[in-house]
Each structure stands twice: as structure tokens, then as C-alpha cells.
Design a protein around this motif. Structure first.
Motif, PDB file in Angstrom:
ATOM      1  N   VAL A 318      37.300  41.172  31.666  1.00 48.42           N
ATOM      2  CA  VAL A 318      36.289  40.828  32.548  1.00 48.42           C
ATOM      3  C   VAL A 318      36.924  39.881  33.560  1.00 48.42           C
ATOM      4  O   VAL A 318      38.024  39.087  33.364  1.00 48.42           O
ATOM      5  CB  VAL A 318      35.237  39.743  32.142  1.00 48.42           C
ATOM      6  N   CYS A 319      36.734  40.195  34.960  1.00 52.04           N
ATOM      7  CA  CYS A 319      37.434  39.287  36.148  1.00 52.04           C
ATOM      8  C   CYS A 319      36.126  38.484  36.693  1.00 52.04           C
ATOM      9  O   CYS A 319      35.156  39.208  36.963  1.00 52.04           O
ATOM     10  CB  CYS A 319      38.219  40.231  36.990  1.00 52.04           C
ATOM     11  N   THR A 320      36.466  37.412  37.140  1.00 53.98           N
ATOM     12  CA  THR A 320      35.495  36.448  37.906  1.00 53.98           C
ATOM     13  C   THR A 320      36.096  35.647  38.932  1.00 53.98           C
ATOM     14  O   THR A 320      37.415  35.315  38.542  1.00 53.98           O
ATOM     15  CB  THR A 320      34.440  35.920  37.183  1.00 53.98           C
ATOM     16  N   MET A 321      35.471  35.080  39.709  1.00 55.19           N
ATOM     17  CA  MET A 321      36.045  34.348  40.768  1.00 55.19           C
ATOM     18  C   MET A 321      34.907  32.948  40.583  1.00 55.19           C
ATOM     19  O   MET A 321      33.841  32.799  40.779  1.00 55.19           O
ATOM     20  CB  MET A 321      36.121  34.547  42.161  1.00 55.19           C
ATOM     21  N   PHE A 345      40.356  37.107  33.145  1.00 49.63           N
ATOM     22  CA  PHE A 345      40.780  36.959  34.397  1.00 49.63           C
ATOM     23  C   PHE A 345      39.931  35.870  35.179  1.00 49.63           C
ATOM     24  O   PHE A 345      39.041  36.282  36.060  1.00 49.63           O
ATOM     25  CB  PHE A 345      41.415  38.020  35.229  1.00 49.63           C
ATOM     26  N   ILE A 346      40.344  34.673  35.249  1.00 55.93           N
ATOM     27  CA  ILE A 346      39.676  33.648  36.139  1.00 55.93           C
ATOM     28  C   ILE A 346      40.329  33.205  37.169  1.00 55.93           C
ATOM     29  O   ILE A 346      41.382  32.677  37.299  1.00 55.93           O
ATOM     30  CB  ILE A 346      39.386  32.397  35.128  1.00 55.93           C
ATOM     31  N   TYR A 347      39.716  33.777  38.449  1.00 56.95           N
ATOM     32  CA  TYR A 347      40.019  33.418  39.738  1.00 56.95           C
ATOM     33  C   TYR A 347      39.665  31.962  40.115  1.00 56.95           C
ATOM     34  O   TYR A 347      38.468  32.057  40.526  1.00 56.95           O
ATOM     35  CB  TYR A 347      40.056  34.447  40.701  1.00 56.95           C
ATOM     36  N   TYR A 367      40.791  32.640  22.388  1.00 57.15           N
ATOM     37  CA  TYR A 367      40.381  33.236  23.599  1.00 57.15           C
ATOM     38  C   TYR A 367      41.274  33.531  24.539  1.00 57.15           C
ATOM     39  O   TYR A 367      42.035  32.853  24.752  1.00 57.15           O
ATOM     40  CB  TYR A 367      39.013  32.463  24.204  1.00 57.15           C
ATOM     41  N   ASN A 368      41.415  34.860  24.854  1.00 57.64           N
ATOM     42  CA  ASN A 368      42.577  35.149  26.054  1.00 57.64           C
ATOM     43  C   ASN A 368      42.165  35.067  27.268  1.00 57.64           C
ATOM     44  O   ASN A 368      41.594  36.058  27.816  1.00 57.64           O
ATOM     45  CB  ASN A 368      42.744  36.535  25.444  1.00 57.64           C
ATOM     46  N   VAL A 369      42.087  33.835  27.858  1.00 56.00           N
ATOM     47  CA  VAL A 369      42.011  33.716  29.228  1.00 56.00           C
ATOM     48  C   VAL A 369      42.799  33.110  30.092  1.00 56.00           C
ATOM     49  O   VAL A 369      43.776  32.261  29.826  1.00 56.00           O
ATOM     50  CB  VAL A 369      40.740  32.360  29.245  1.00 56.00           C
ATOM     51  N   SER A 370      42.994  33.662  31.092  1.00 52.13           N
ATOM     52  CA  SER A 370      44.178  33.205  32.105  1.00 52.13           C
ATOM     53  C   SER A 370      43.463  32.701  33.362  1.00 52.13           C
ATOM     54  O   SER A 370      42.573  33.118  33.774  1.00 52.13           O
ATOM     55  CB  SER A 370      45.165  34.362  32.551  1.00 52.13           C
ATOM     56  N   ALA A 388      41.746  43.927  40.319  1.00 54.03           N
ATOM     57  CA  ALA A 388      41.703  45.244  39.790  1.00 54.03           C
ATOM     58  C   ALA A 388      43.149  45.621  39.800  1.00 54.03           C
ATOM     59  O   ALA A 388      43.394  46.579  38.793  1.00 54.03           O
ATOM     60  CB  ALA A 388      40.787  45.989  40.753  1.00 54.03           C
ATOM     61  N   LEU A 389      43.940  45.297  40.699  1.00 55.36           N
ATOM     62  CA  LEU A 389      45.399  45.781  40.380  1.00 55.36           C
ATOM     63  C   LEU A 389      46.140  45.317  39.323  1.00 55.36           C
ATOM     64  O   LEU A 389      46.604  45.992  38.608  1.00 55.36           O
ATOM     65  CB  LEU A 389      46.307  45.242  41.802  1.00 55.36           C
ATOM     66  N   ARG A 390      45.941  43.997  39.312  1.00 49.78           N
ATOM     67  CA  ARG A 390      46.615  43.242  38.273  1.00 49.78           C
ATOM     68  C   ARG A 390      46.081  43.663  36.684  1.00 49.78           C
ATOM     69  O   ARG A 390      46.862  43.831  35.913  1.00 49.78           O
ATOM     70  CB  ARG A 390      46.237  41.986  38.346  1.00 49.78           C
TER      71      ARG A 390
END
Length: 594
Positions: A318-321, A345-347, A367-370, A388-390
Motif C-alpha cells: 500500500v502507498c499513501t501520502m 510506503f508512507i510519503y 510491521y514493514n513501514v517505510s 508506483a515506480l519504486r
């Protein structure tokens, strides 16, 4: 014989003296050379903004980011003063703050630094004055943060009236004001960038580079003609030295082919600065206008993997900002991890809350959170394209949704077991569904549900009243199957030719979007819209847009009966599910409660 003996003694003495002198001179030279080498290595190392100098042509080309200004400050560490050298690379003017990009070691905390501003003499008084600074002012730093491996960012307040924005400096808090006597040319050797016109990120993707640019003013949600654009690499004597053609262009994203020298060894491009040019619309105006740039390539391209290693590490990510949503993060991560999310993936878009500590606690809990520092405002679409690229290097599927949105899989769809969302997604990865690259899920918007203060137990168990009809959707995509332009409308992307999307039936699952929360939380959202093409609520534009709160207007004043608004259907389905699956059997506490 006596005279001859004297001469021989003199010769031996001269030889001895010369030998001793030669020994001392050689030892001193070696020591000085060694000391110079050590000093040069320290200043030039990666720890202090080392710039790789690859051979792009028969002549060696130095591709530095830009002219830099050294900031030397002292820090009291273990009762000793440690001097750290930082290089101020760029200043970027945002509407409400000044962003400084600094190269060097670990940046000090914000309470250890201050921003320095300079008041200048009138132009008439500067004619015969090489140092026109007449006053120096210091203000506390807003915040500091790690940006990339060898760079940090510092946020400073906007310069006060009558103080120049052309030269803002940093120093240790409480340091003496000696900056007034510095050379004015030294203070102004950096270009000051405007956020409205800037190339700000670059990312290697296979044999292409993707550049993120503010100020192209391309039409939203449409692909543009790529023949009008090109990418430029390197920087020497004020000029970019290699140009390649664009493959695609859309919104704020331009994809170009790589130069042959980089394509053969992409990792040589680390640290290269990249920008975008745009030609005129007619043959009469063919001039290429280069965008100012702070974008440097930071990611490495992994080597070709063997067949056994090609299997993705994670099935579902999951990706979010986010901006200042640390208080909601634990509930969101823990709940969706139970459904099968493996990687996050936390932006972070300029948060000033406790998000770093919250993410650290989550990672300590397994939890695997960056967290990615993303200082660029009004760039949610570009940030999702970047993610999406990353993520495609690590994930088969990636969901794009916000921390106030929760998947609710219903019993009729078989979604009552752990990892149920991951299992549902995996079904679309089968060979019979190979053309499916996007799964869309409808959203139900929830209102304040009669509450007047933020619920302590979390959103899922307290917000229980929503609008009747579903609105819009959020997507889970295969990142490798996205269109080359990475065109997206915040939560869904354009797909490659031959790929298609599917809509999850509402009887199988929906997303509970806790969009209209209690006023104390919602008013923060009123001032902070991260989407590029979504008008801020306080602007008197596009008032009928679904991105606005109906009836809210343009002022952050709580409307009458806000707590009862957007309430058409009482829906306790997710609340009941959470309490039955997550609450402690004896205490009734939820795992994300403090």
C-alpha cells in the motif's frame, strides 16, 4: 696529511648533516602530504556530499548539483565540539516557507539551528560598497528532516519585510553574528528557485528516466505530445551537457530515454542532475526552454535477476501520502495488515506531528513501514507516480488509498477471515486473469456521526453514519502494467494497452471513507489539499466539485449542525466486525488504543 684528514672530516660532517636534513625534509613532506590527503578525503567523501564524476565522453565531466555554500557550525557532543561541514545546495521558495536542501552528514535537530536573514542597503548605497549587508536577523528553524541518503532539508520561515530572500543562511542556534562581514558574492552564489517552476525529482526506471516537474502547466488527466519535450543531464559551467528525447509527458511527469553511456551502466547516474526542456508550439518558436532543476537521480537500478529471484517479495503493498495524520496511522496499518497488506510506503508531505515515532513503533511491532520525505506541496498525483515506480521492484499489487479509508469485505463475499483482501487480490493474479491490472472498490462517505470530539478508540468503531450512495472508488493496481506516462487521477492509473480494470461488487466489499470527521480534525484538512488538480476549499473556484464539502463554502468556520451532517444511513457493519475480531476478550481494548 693533517690538512687532508681535516677535509675528509668536513666532507663526512656535510654528508651527515645533509642526510639528516633530507630525512627530516622527507618525513615532513610525507606527513604533510598524508595530512592533506586525509583532509581531502574527508571533505570529498560521500558523507559530505561526494559527487560522482563519471566519464560520459572522451573528456571527464564533473556533474555537480550546483554551486554550494558551506555552512560550518559547532555542536557540543559528549562535552567536545565536533565541527561538521554542510553544503547548502538549493533554496526553494514555497508560498508559506523557504526550503533549503543541504548536503552533508546527519542534520542537527531543528532546535539546534536557526535561519539567518540579511537586510541590505539601498541600491544607491551599494554602488561603491562590496558588502551591502547592514543588518542580520536570525529566526528559529521550522523543521529539519533527512531527505535522501546524503542530503537533508531545512524549512525556514519566509524572510521578514526588508530582509533579502536572495541569501538565507544557517548557523548553530545562539551563534555570534559575524555573517555581516562575509563576502556578498559568497552569500549569493546560489540560485533561488521558485516552487511554481522547477524540476524537483528524478527516478531511473529501466532504460529511461522519469522526471517530475512543476510549472509545465499541462492539461490535467490527459497525455501530452512528448515530441515537445526533452531531458538534459549533467551540469558543467552552468550548462546541461547531454540531451535525450521524451517518450511520454503527462501532468507533472516526463519520461525520457537514457544517454547511451548511462544506459550501459545506470548506477553511474547516481547524483546526476536532470531537467526538462520544452520547445515552442510552432516552428517559428523552436527555442528549448530549460526548467530550473534541483532533481538528482538517487535510486540504484538492480542488476538482472535470475529466474528464481524474479518472484516478488510481497504480494500486496500500500502507498499513501500523509500530512499530520500520525494519530490515525496505527489503526489504519494494523487493521489492513490483518487483511493481508505486507508492505507500506508512507510519503510524508511536511508533517510536524509524531509520525516518525509512530512508524518506529509499528516497525518494532513487526510491521514493514517505510517513510519517504516528500517536501513537495500539491503533488499527490506525482507522489503516487513516484511510489508506483519504486514499489514495482518489491510488490505484485499496490493499493493507493488514504489513512481515513478502510476496506470492509463483507461476509457474502467471503471476506471474514485473516488475509482475506490479499487472497481476493491473489485470485486476479492467475493466468486466466492475466489481463486484469486494476481492482476498483467503491467508497461510502461517512459523516461526523453526532460526535463533537475526536473518537479515542479510532475511526472504525465511532463513525457509523454515512451518505446513502457510494461515490467514486479507490484502486489496487499491478505497477508493472501501468501506462508509461504514469497518468493518474490520484487513486487510479492509466493502464498499458491490452490491460483492463475490474470493479469489486458492493456485496463483496466497499471502502469506508471517514471523510467528514469532527470539525476539529476536518478544519485541518480544509487548509491542506495535497492533490495537484484539486482546488483548495478556501479558494473561490469550482464550488460544485465533489472534492468540496457540500455547503461548506470557502471559510474555515464550523457550519451549523456540522456533527449531524452527511448522515443518511446508520452503518455499524465495520464497527461490529472490528469489535468482534480485534478487541481484547477481557478488557475490550483495541490494539491501536494508547
Amino acid at each position: 696529511m693533517e690538512a687532508s684528514e681535516v677535509r675528509r672530516k668536513r666532507k663526512r660532517m656535510v654528508r651527515s648533516l645533509w642526510s639528516n636534513y633530507y630525512y627530516l625534509f622527507s618525513a615532513r613532506s610525507i606527513f604533510l602530504c598524508f595530512s592533506f590527503f586525509v583532509l581531502f578525503f574527508i571533505v570529498s567523501s560521500d558523507r559530505f556530499s561526494f559527487h560522482f564524476r563519471p566519464n560520459l565522453s572522451p573528456s571527464s565531466l564533473s556533474l555537480h548539483s550546483s554551486a554550494t555554500y558551506s555552512v560550518l557550525h559547532s555542536l557540543n557532543f559528549n562535552q567536545t565540539f565536533v565541527h561538521l561541514l554542510f553544503k547548502l545546495q538549493h533554496r526553494i521558495h514555497f508560498p508559506d516557507h523557504l526550503l533549503l536542501i543541504v548536503a552533508g552528514g546527519e542534520i542537527p535537530r531543528s532546535n539546534e539551528l536557526e535561519c539567518v536573514y540579511y537586510k541590505l542597503a539601498n541600491l544607491s548605497d551599494q554602488v561603491n560598497n562590496n558588502n551591502p549587508v547592514i543588518d542580520v536577523l536570525s529566526l528559529p528553524v521550522i523543521s529539519t528532516d533527512r531527505y535522501t541518503e546524503f542530503r537533508s532539508i531545512v524549512r525556514c520561515p519566509i524572510p521578514p519585510i526588508n530582509y533579502s530572500s536572495a541569501a538565507v543562511n544557517l548557523r548553530q542556534r545562539g551563534g555570534e553574528v559575524g555573517d555581516r562581514h562575509r563576502s556578498w558574492e559568497l552569500l549569493t552564489n546560489l540560485t533561488n528557485h521558485s516552487w511554481s517552476n522547477l524540476a524537483y525529482e528524478a527516478y531511473l526506471d529501466g532504460d529511461t528516466v522519469v522526471v517530475f516537474v512543476k510549472g509545465l502547466n499541462l492539461r490535467p488527466h490527459q497525455i501530452s505530445d512528448p515530441t515537445r519535450f526533452g531531458c538534459h543531464f549533467g551540469f558543467k559551467n552552468g550548462e546541461f551537457i547531454i540531451k535525450t528525447t521524451a517518450i511520454s509527458a503527462a501532468q507533472e511527469v516526463v519520461r525520457c530515454s537514457l544517454p547511451r553511456s548511462i544506459k550501459n551502466n545506470p548506477n553511474k547516474a547516481l547524483g546526476f542532475r536532470v531537467t526538462v526542456s520544452r520547445s515552442g508550439k510552432s516552428k517559428r518558436n523552436p527555442i528549448n526552454n530549460l526548467m530550473p532543476s534541483v532533481a538528482t537521480i538517487q535510486n540504484r537500478v538492480t542488476e538482472t535477476m535470475t529466474t528464481e529471484k524474479k518472484k516478488k517479495k510481497h504480494e500486496f503493498c500500500v502507498c499513501t501520502m500523509v500530512w499530520n495524520q500520525a494519530s490515525a496511522l496505527k489503526e489504519w496499518v494494523m487493521y489492513h495488515s490483518w487483511l493481508g497488506v505486507e508492505r507500506w510506503f508512507i510519503y510524508d508531505n511536511n508533517s510536524d506531528d509524531d509520525i516518525k515515532n509512530v512508524i518506529s513503533e509499528l516497525n518494532l511491532g513487526g510491521y514493514n513501514v517505510s517513510r519517504t520525505t516528500w517536501p513537495w506541496i500539491k503533488t499527490q498525483e506525482a507522489g503516487f507516480s513516484h511510489c508506483a515506480l519504486r514499489s514495482k521492484q518489491e510488490c505484485n499489487w499496490v493499493g493507493f488509498f488514504d489513512v481515513d479509508e478502510f476496506f470492509y469485505l463483507k461476509a457474502r463475499g467471503g471476506g471474514r477471515h485473516q488475509n482475506s483482501l490479499k487472497s481476493l487480490i491473489s485470485n486476479f493474479s492467475s493466468s486466466t486473469s492475466s489481463e486484469i491490472a486494476e481492482i476498483r472498490t467503491a467508497c461510502h462517505n461517512f459523516g461526523p456521526s453526532g460526535l463533537t470530539s475526536h473518537p479515542k478508540r479510532g475511526m472504525t468503531t465511532e463513525y457509523t453514519c454515512r451518505m446513502k450512495n457510494a461515490e467514486r472508488h479507490k484502486s489496487i493496481v499491478k505497477p508493472e502494467m501501468l501506462h508509461a506516462s504514469l497518468l493518474n487521477v490520484v487513486h487510479h492509473f492509466g493502464l498499458k494497452e491490452g490491460m483492463r480494470s475490474v470493479q469489486l461488487k458492493e456485496r463483496e466489499g466497499v471502502i469506508n471513507h471517514y471523510k467528514y470527521q469532527v470539525w476539529e480534525r476536518f478544519k485541518d484538512k480544509f487548509f491542506r489539499r495535497v492533490a495537484t488538480y484539486v482546488v483548495d476549499w478556501y479558494e473561490d473556484k469550482n464550488k460544485r466539485s465533489k472534492d468540496r464539502a457540500p455547503g461548506l463554502g470557502t471559510e474555515a468556520v464550523e457550519p451549523p449542525n456540522w456533527r449531524l451532517r452527511f448522515c443518511q444511513v446508520w452503518d455499524t457493519g465495520l464497527k461490529d466486525f472490528v469489535l468482534s475480531h480485534f478487541a481484547h476478550p477481557e478488557t475490550g481494548t483495541l490494539p491501536w488504543e494508547k
